[in-house]
Design a protein around this motif. Sequence first.
Motif, PDB file in Angstrom:
ATOM      1  N   SER A  14      -8.156  76.610 -23.651  1.00 10.08           N
ATOM      2  CA  SER A  14      -8.515  75.177 -23.663  1.00 10.08           C
ATOM      3  C   SER A  14      -7.503  74.384 -24.470  1.00 10.08           C
ATOM      4  N   THR A  15      -7.058  74.961 -25.574  1.00  5.17           N
ATOM      5  CA  THR A  15      -6.020  74.308 -26.382  1.00  5.17           C
ATOM      6  C   THR A  15      -4.731  74.192 -25.584  1.00  5.17           C
ATOM      7  N   LEU A  16      -4.374  75.247 -24.867  1.00  2.74           N
ATOM      8  CA  LEU A  16      -3.177  75.201 -24.026  1.00  2.74           C
ATOM      9  C   LEU A  16      -3.320  74.150 -22.928  1.00  2.74           C
ATOM     10  N   LEU A  19      -2.601  70.925 -24.574  1.00  2.00           N
ATOM     11  CA  LEU A  19      -1.164  70.838 -24.844  1.00  2.00           C
ATOM     12  C   LEU A  19      -0.409  70.500 -23.568  1.00  2.00           C
ATOM     13  N   LYS A  20      -0.741  71.156 -22.494  1.00  2.00           N
ATOM     14  CA  LYS A  20      -0.094  70.890 -21.200  1.00  2.00           C
ATOM     15  C   LYS A  20      -0.288  69.440 -20.792  1.00  2.00           C
ATOM     16  N   GLU A  21      -1.489  68.912 -20.967  1.00  2.00           N
ATOM     17  CA  GLU A  21      -1.762  67.519 -20.616  1.00  2.00           C
ATOM     18  C   GLU A  21      -0.963  66.566 -21.515  1.00  2.00           C
ATOM     19  N   ALA A  22      -0.880  66.879 -22.793  1.00  5.83           N
ATOM     20  CA  ALA A  22      -0.104  66.029 -23.711  1.00  5.83           C
ATOM     21  C   ALA A  22       1.374  66.038 -23.324  1.00  5.83           C
ATOM     22  N   ILE A  23       1.888  67.203 -22.967  1.00  7.04           N
ATOM     23  CA  ILE A  23       3.289  67.288 -22.527  1.00  7.04           C
ATOM     24  C   ILE A  23       3.472  66.494 -21.245  1.00  7.04           C
ATOM     25  N   GLY A  34      10.385  73.788 -17.678  1.00  7.59           N
ATOM     26  CA  GLY A  34       9.770  75.008 -18.190  1.00  7.59           C
ATOM     27  C   GLY A  34       9.512  74.915 -19.681  1.00  7.59           C
ATOM     28  N   VAL A  35       8.374  75.401 -20.077  1.00  6.44           N
ATOM     29  CA  VAL A  35       7.957  75.370 -21.471  1.00  6.44           C
ATOM     30  C   VAL A  35       8.209  76.734 -22.082  1.00  6.44           C
TER      31      VAL A  35
END
Length: 137
Positions: A14-16, A19-23, A34-35
Amino acid sequence: MSKRITPFASRYCSTLDRLKEAIRCKRPGLLRRGVVLQHDNATPHSANLTQQWLQRYGWEILPHPAHSPDLAPSDFHLFGPLKRHLGGMAFETEDDLISELRNWFDNLDVDFFRVGINSLQSRWQKCIHLHGDYVEK
C-alpha cells in the motif's frame, strides 16, 4: 506450500502504491524511465506479495547487504537529527507525537533530503571499495 500474506507486506505494498501515485503526479517521466528502489531485506520487503508488486511495475531493487545501516538514508542521515529534535520531549498521547513528527518533517528544508539522497552514491562507492564492510562517515 504457499506462503501466507503478512499484514506487513500488504501495508508495504500500500505504501508502494502511494509512492507510485506520488511519482506519477510529481515526476511522471520517472515511471516511464524506470524506478530504482533501495530497501533492506526486512520481511515485508522480501515477501512474495511485495516481489510480485515490484515485478508487476518493473521497479528495480538495488541489492542491500545485510546489516548495512550505513547505506540506508534513514539510518545515516535522518534518525540522528530526529533524535536530537525529540530529545527531552514528552508526549501525552500518540497523536501529540504524530503531530510533532509531522511538524518537524514539514519544516525540513528540501536540501536536507537532497543531501541524504545525494550521499548515497559516495557511500555505495565506499561500500564497494571496502568489499561490503561498514562505511564510516
